[in-house]
Motif scaffolding. Structure first.
Motif, PDB file in Angstrom:
ATOM      1  N   ILE A   7       0.821  -1.221   0.000  1.00 20.49           N
ATOM      2  CA  ILE A   7       0.000   0.000   0.000  1.00 20.49           C
ATOM      3  C   ILE A   7       0.853   1.268   0.000  1.00 20.49           C
ATOM      4  O   ILE A   7       0.792   2.093   0.904  1.00 20.49           O
ATOM      5  CB  ILE A   7      -1.018  -0.001   1.164  1.00 20.49           C
ATOM      6  N   THR A   8       1.628   1.442  -1.073  1.00 17.91           N
ATOM      7  CA  THR A   8       2.594   2.544  -1.143  1.00 17.91           C
ATOM      8  C   THR A   8       2.854   2.893  -2.594  1.00 17.91           C
ATOM      9  O   THR A   8       2.279   2.294  -3.516  1.00 17.91           O
ATOM     10  CB  THR A   8       3.895   2.152  -0.436  1.00 17.91           C
ATOM     11  N   ALA A   9       3.739   3.864  -2.822  1.00 17.21           N
ATOM     12  CA  ALA A   9       4.083   4.269  -4.179  1.00 17.21           C
ATOM     13  C   ALA A   9       5.425   4.982  -4.162  1.00 17.21           C
ATOM     14  O   ALA A   9       5.930   5.374  -3.107  1.00 17.21           O
ATOM     15  CB  ALA A   9       3.005   5.178  -4.770  1.00 17.21           C
ATOM     16  N   SER A  56      -1.108  11.940  -4.541  1.00 14.12           N
ATOM     17  CA  SER A  56      -2.114  11.610  -3.535  1.00 14.12           C
ATOM     18  C   SER A  56      -2.413  12.795  -2.624  1.00 14.12           C
ATOM     19  O   SER A  56      -3.463  12.842  -1.996  1.00 14.12           O
ATOM     20  CB  SER A  56      -1.645  10.414  -2.699  1.00 14.12           C
ATOM     21  N   PHE A  57      -1.468  13.759  -2.527  1.00 14.23           N
ATOM     22  CA  PHE A  57      -1.754  14.987  -1.773  1.00 14.23           C
ATOM     23  C   PHE A  57      -2.742  15.863  -2.541  1.00 14.23           C
ATOM     24  O   PHE A  57      -3.582  16.522  -1.946  1.00 14.23           O
ATOM     25  CB  PHE A  57      -0.483  15.829  -1.566  1.00 14.23           C
ATOM     26  N   TYR A  58      -2.601  15.880  -3.883  1.00 16.74           N
ATOM     27  CA  TYR A  58      -3.387  16.791  -4.720  1.00 16.74           C
ATOM     28  C   TYR A  58      -4.005  16.032  -5.908  1.00 16.74           C
ATOM     29  O   TYR A  58      -3.727  16.339  -7.066  1.00 16.74           O
ATOM     30  CB  TYR A  58      -2.512  17.919  -5.275  1.00 16.74           C
ATOM     31  N   PRO A  59      -4.838  15.047  -5.680  1.00 21.50           N
ATOM     32  CA  PRO A  59      -5.398  14.290  -6.810  1.00 21.50           C
ATOM     33  C   PRO A  59      -6.220  15.200  -7.716  1.00 21.50           C
ATOM     34  O   PRO A  59      -7.111  15.911  -7.251  1.00 21.50           O
ATOM     35  CB  PRO A  59      -6.266  13.230  -6.127  1.00 21.50           C
ATOM     36  N   GLY A  60      -5.887  15.181  -8.992  1.00 20.15           N
ATOM     37  CA  GLY A  60      -6.600  16.034  -9.930  1.00 20.15           C
ATOM     38  C   GLY A  60      -6.406  17.513  -9.684  1.00 20.15           C
ATOM     39  O   GLY A  60      -7.143  18.335 -10.232  1.00 20.15           O
ATOM     40  N   ARG A  76      -3.437   4.128  -7.402  1.00 22.16           N
ATOM     41  CA  ARG A  76      -3.080   4.561  -8.762  1.00 22.16           C
ATOM     42  C   ARG A  76      -1.567   4.669  -8.930  1.00 22.16           C
ATOM     43  O   ARG A  76      -1.014   4.230  -9.938  1.00 22.16           O
ATOM     44  CB  ARG A  76      -3.758   5.903  -9.073  1.00 22.16           C
ATOM     45  N   GLY A  77      -0.898   5.241  -7.923  1.00 20.20           N
ATOM     46  CA  GLY A  77       0.552   5.357  -8.005  1.00 20.20           C
ATOM     47  C   GLY A  77       1.240   4.013  -7.991  1.00 20.20           C
ATOM     48  O   GLY A  77       2.220   3.788  -8.718  1.00 20.20           O
ATOM     49  N   GLN A  78       0.735   3.085  -7.172  1.00 19.53           N
ATOM     50  CA  GLN A  78       1.373   1.772  -7.097  1.00 19.53           C
ATOM     51  C   GLN A  78       1.186   1.005  -8.400  1.00 19.53           C
ATOM     52  O   GLN A  78       2.112   0.313  -8.855  1.00 19.53           O
ATOM     53  CB  GLN A  78       0.805   0.981  -5.916  1.00 19.53           C
ATOM     54  N   LEU A  79       0.031   1.126  -9.011  1.00 18.37           N
ATOM     55  CA  LEU A  79      -0.165   0.471 -10.302  1.00 18.37           C
ATOM     56  C   LEU A  79       0.728   1.080 -11.384  1.00 18.37           C
ATOM     57  O   LEU A  79       1.253   0.361 -12.246  1.00 18.37           O
ATOM     58  CB  LEU A  79      -1.636   0.552 -10.708  1.00 18.37           C
ATOM     59  N   ARG A  80       0.934   2.390 -11.334  1.00 19.34           N
ATOM     60  CA  ARG A  80       1.862   3.005 -12.295  1.00 19.34           C
ATOM     61  C   ARG A  80       3.275   2.470 -12.098  1.00 19.34           C
ATOM     62  O   ARG A  80       3.998   2.205 -13.070  1.00 19.34           O
ATOM     63  CB  ARG A  80       1.833   4.526 -12.155  1.00 19.34           C
ATOM     64  N   ASP A  81       3.676   2.293 -10.836  1.00 19.05           N
ATOM     65  CA  ASP A  81       5.003   1.728 -10.566  1.00 19.05           C
ATOM     66  C   ASP A  81       5.110   0.309 -11.115  1.00 19.05           C
ATOM     67  O   ASP A  81       6.120  -0.066 -11.720  1.00 19.05           O
ATOM     68  CB  ASP A  81       5.273   1.719  -9.057  1.00 19.05           C
ATOM     69  N   PHE A  82       4.074  -0.494 -10.875  1.00 16.65           N
ATOM     70  CA  PHE A  82       4.111  -1.874 -11.362  1.00 16.65           C
ATOM     71  C   PHE A  82       4.211  -1.914 -12.880  1.00 16.65           C
ATOM     72  O   PHE A  82       5.019  -2.670 -13.445  1.00 16.65           O
ATOM     73  CB  PHE A  82       2.879  -2.647 -10.896  1.00 16.65           C
ATOM     74  N   VAL A  83       3.407  -1.114 -13.559  1.00 18.69           N
ATOM     75  CA  VAL A  83       3.431  -1.096 -15.027  1.00 18.69           C
ATOM     76  C   VAL A  83       4.809  -0.673 -15.532  1.00 18.69           C
ATOM     77  O   VAL A  83       5.341  -1.255 -16.482  1.00 18.69           O
ATOM     78  CB  VAL A  83       2.327  -0.171 -15.567  1.00 18.69           C
ATOM     79  N   ALA A  84       5.412   0.329 -14.880  1.00 21.46           N
ATOM     80  CA  ALA A  84       6.744   0.789 -15.300  1.00 21.46           C
ATOM     81  C   ALA A  84       7.774  -0.326 -15.165  1.00 21.46           C
ATOM     82  O   ALA A  84       8.619  -0.524 -16.054  1.00 21.46           O
ATOM     83  CB  ALA A  84       7.155   2.002 -14.479  1.00 21.46           C
ATOM     84  N   GLY A 143     -17.358   7.506   2.220  1.00 16.94           N
ATOM     85  CA  GLY A 143     -16.632   6.391   1.643  1.00 16.94           C
ATOM     86  C   GLY A 143     -15.460   6.824   0.783  1.00 16.94           C
ATOM     87  O   GLY A 143     -15.035   7.980   0.796  1.00 16.94           O
ATOM     88  N   GLY A 144     -14.914   5.860   0.060  1.00 12.76           N
ATOM     89  CA  GLY A 144     -13.758   6.116  -0.780  1.00 12.76           C
ATOM     90  C   GLY A 144     -12.470   5.717  -0.088  1.00 12.76           C
ATOM     91  O   GLY A 144     -12.466   5.152   1.005  1.00 12.76           O
ATOM     92  N   PRO A 145     -11.338   6.016  -0.713  1.00 13.85           N
ATOM     93  CA  PRO A 145     -10.027   5.626  -0.174  1.00 13.85           C
ATOM     94  C   PRO A 145      -9.548   6.590   0.909  1.00 13.85           C
ATOM     95  O   PRO A 145      -8.780   7.518   0.648  1.00 13.85           O
ATOM     96  CB  PRO A 145      -9.122   5.658  -1.405  1.00 13.85           C
ATOM     97  N   LEU A 146      -9.997   6.381   2.136  1.00 12.95           N
ATOM     98  CA  LEU A 146      -9.660   7.242   3.265  1.00 12.95           C
ATOM     99  C   LEU A 146      -8.729   6.533   4.238  1.00 12.95           C
ATOM    100  O   LEU A 146      -8.717   5.305   4.334  1.00 12.95           O
ATOM    101  CB  LEU A 146     -10.931   7.669   4.006  1.00 12.95           C
TER     102      LEU A 146
END
Length: 530
Positions: free
Chosen positions: A153-155, A161-165, A260-268, A374-377
């Motif tokens: 659970i990291t990236a 994650s501080f400023y999504p969008g 989202r960040g962790q998936l980007r790391d995995f794809v890279a 709800g959501g990723p809190l």
């Protein structure tokens, strides 16, 4: 101790192993190049010579129960473990500035470890959340490389994650800063009433004093640098990920804020041909992910430090399909078997092409900001799926619902939205949420996203939403909700353009959502036909 070890192994779902004697050395002083010393504890099997080291670097205190339990798990399996408090934390020298010192301090620690007589020169790292970030701050730059990495659970970068969008993630920022700002108090307010009330404080740059009674550096830094200015550039290690040769295992959850960040790391890593695997479960950023993380990292260390590869699976990607109670294996992320499918926003949700419909409108009032559930809190019990019905009844949202599904609908992969919008102030935050409406009419969130828009006129907003793997059951309906915010998960947009840290005054913002053939607003779903 043997009985305790068996209980801990059972807690983490691990096979029992014999319990060797454990030798512990407390408060080793690790010198940094600037003269500061960081403290660490060493755990090792009794009577052993030089051997590999498993390093964990933490801002939460090396003697936390979970840290000591994990160290025991590893030592019982023949590893030696060093747990270090990062700079400025609970006895380590210097001043804590979140994320900024982990590269230099981590590399200095790695050099020191390899020079110790009880280390054979091989070092691996494991950990979760901030501990995982400390791994990314070292691994791309270590020479020779780390032997293995376990990332939960990291990236490699937390800035997105501080400023999504482009919107300030107020809830998670204030919760974590309140935790860090009270570490020396003995009582840590993860989400107490005072912290919740402080989320309404203005200006938001001073919400720390309302939450814990004094300034806290992380909250001040995040709010002061909400507008891009290069302050966080040195803490972003994502560009170095493809060149990282260390064998890497990852665990995350569909409701984790760093997904989202962790998936980007995995794809890279995967696209660079590196040895990497990832597990994605129905978890958030909480203890429910911990059991999977520990089991995953133990098996990875066994494979890469002890040569025991019998338990390694073949598939690089393992994920849980929510509401189907199924685990699926894939060769890559996103699964190539999915097909991108737009769901268009009309007077309802439609699948068969852009409708010709008048704009939908709503008005966002920063003094009565649209709430969110709800959501990723970060807060236990507050995140994941929740009933959205109360919010959907408000007059500051647009709610569009599709027809009942004739068959189950499986969605696996990245989700996004294209929304054509215009605002009365020339700016605003556009929040979109996809929900699952059951046969009883209860609407529960599945994924969402937010984007700060501006420049005036009609804006084509491309909104990245949270990835998911989710089954919408037959007879259920898809629902999309649009709003000008999601408070207090995200700080309110004041409609004035004033910097987030100082904004107090506010203006109401009227939104128009265009949904005609020239402005086809839609949610893009990765539909899986497996």
């Amino acid at each position: 101790m043997a009985i305790v070890g068996r209980l801990v192994d059972r807690l983490f779902g691990l096979p029992e192993v014999p319990s060797p004697g454990i030798h512990v050395r407390r408060d080793l002083r690790v010198p940094m190049p600037d003269g500061v010393a960081l403290i660490a504890d060493l755990y090792r099997p009794r009577g052993t010579g030089p051997m590999p080291v498993v390093l964990m670097r933490t801002p939460y205190g090396k003697r936390q129960p979970v840290m000591r339990l994990f160290a025991g798990v590893l030592v019982r399996r023949g590893f030696q473990v060093v747990i270090q408090n990062v700079r400025g934390v609970l006895g380590s020298g210097g001043e804590f500035h979140a994320f900024h010192n982990e590269k230099d301090d981590g590399l200095a620690t790695l050099k020191w470890l390899r020079a110790q007589p009880w280390c054979d020169g091989k070092v691996a790292m494991v950990g979760a959340s901030y501990l995982g970030f400390t791994e990314w701050a070292i691994a791309p730059y270590a020479d020779p490389p780390l032997e293995a990495m376990g990332l939960g659970i990291t990236a490699s970068e937390f800035v997105s994650s501080f400023y999504p969008g482009g919107a300030l993630a107020l809830h998670n920022t204030l919760v974590w800063s309140s935790l860090m700002g009270t570490q020396d108090d003995g009582k840590r307010p993860l989400h107490n009433r005072r912290v919740r009330q402080a989320m309404r404080h203005l200006p938001v740059g001073e919400a720390d004093t309302a939450a814990i009674g004094r300034p806290e550096s992380f909250l001040r830094e995040v709010t002061a640098h909400a507008e891009p200015d290069g302050f966080w550039e040195a803490t972003d290690h994502s560009a170095a990920v493809p060149g990282t040769t260390t064998p890497t295992t990852m665990v995350t959850g569909w409701w984790d804020l760093f997904l989202r960040g962790q998936l980007r790391d995995f794809v890279a890593l995967h696209e660079a041909g590196r040895q990497a695997r990832i597990t994605i479960g129905p978890w958030g950023h909480d203890t429910k992910a911990l059991r999977a993380i520990v089991s995953d990292q133990v098996s990875w260390l066994n494979a890469h430090l002890n040569g025991d590869k019998a338990q390694l699976r073949q598939a690089p990607v393992r994920l849980h399909l929510q509401k189907a109670d199924r685990w699926l294996d894939f060769d890559q992320w996103p699964p190539p078997e999915t097909r991108p499918t737009p769901v268009y926003l009309g007077r309802s949700l439609v699948w068969d092409g852009p409708p010709e419909t008048d704009p939908a409108t709503f008005t966002y009032d920063p003094l009565d900001p649209t709430p969110s559930v709800g959501g990723p809190l970060l807060s236990p019990g507050k995140g994941k799926q929740r009933d959205n019905t109360r919010i959907e009844r408000r007059d500051d949202v647009v709610v569009l619902t599709g027809a009942p599904l004739d068959d189950d609908l499986d969605v696996i992969g990245p989700v996004s939205a294209t929304i054509h919008a215009r605002t009365s102030t020339g700016q605003g935050d556009l929040f979109i949420r996809l929900c699952d409406v059951d046969r009883d009419g209860v609407s529960r969130n599945v994924t969402d996203g937010i984007l700060r828009i501006g420049t005036g006129g009609v804006v084509r907003a491309e909104i990245e939403m949270h990835p998911t793997a989710y089954r919408f059951l037959r007879g259920h309906r898809l629902r999309v909700m649009l709003a000008g915010g999601a408070f207090p998960r995200f700080a309110r947009n004041h409609g004035t353009g004033e910097p987030a840290a100082r904004a107090v005054a506010s203006r109401r913002t009227r939104f128009e959502i265009l949904r005609d053939k020239d402005h086809p607003s839609a949610v893009h779903l990765p539909v899986w036909d497996g």
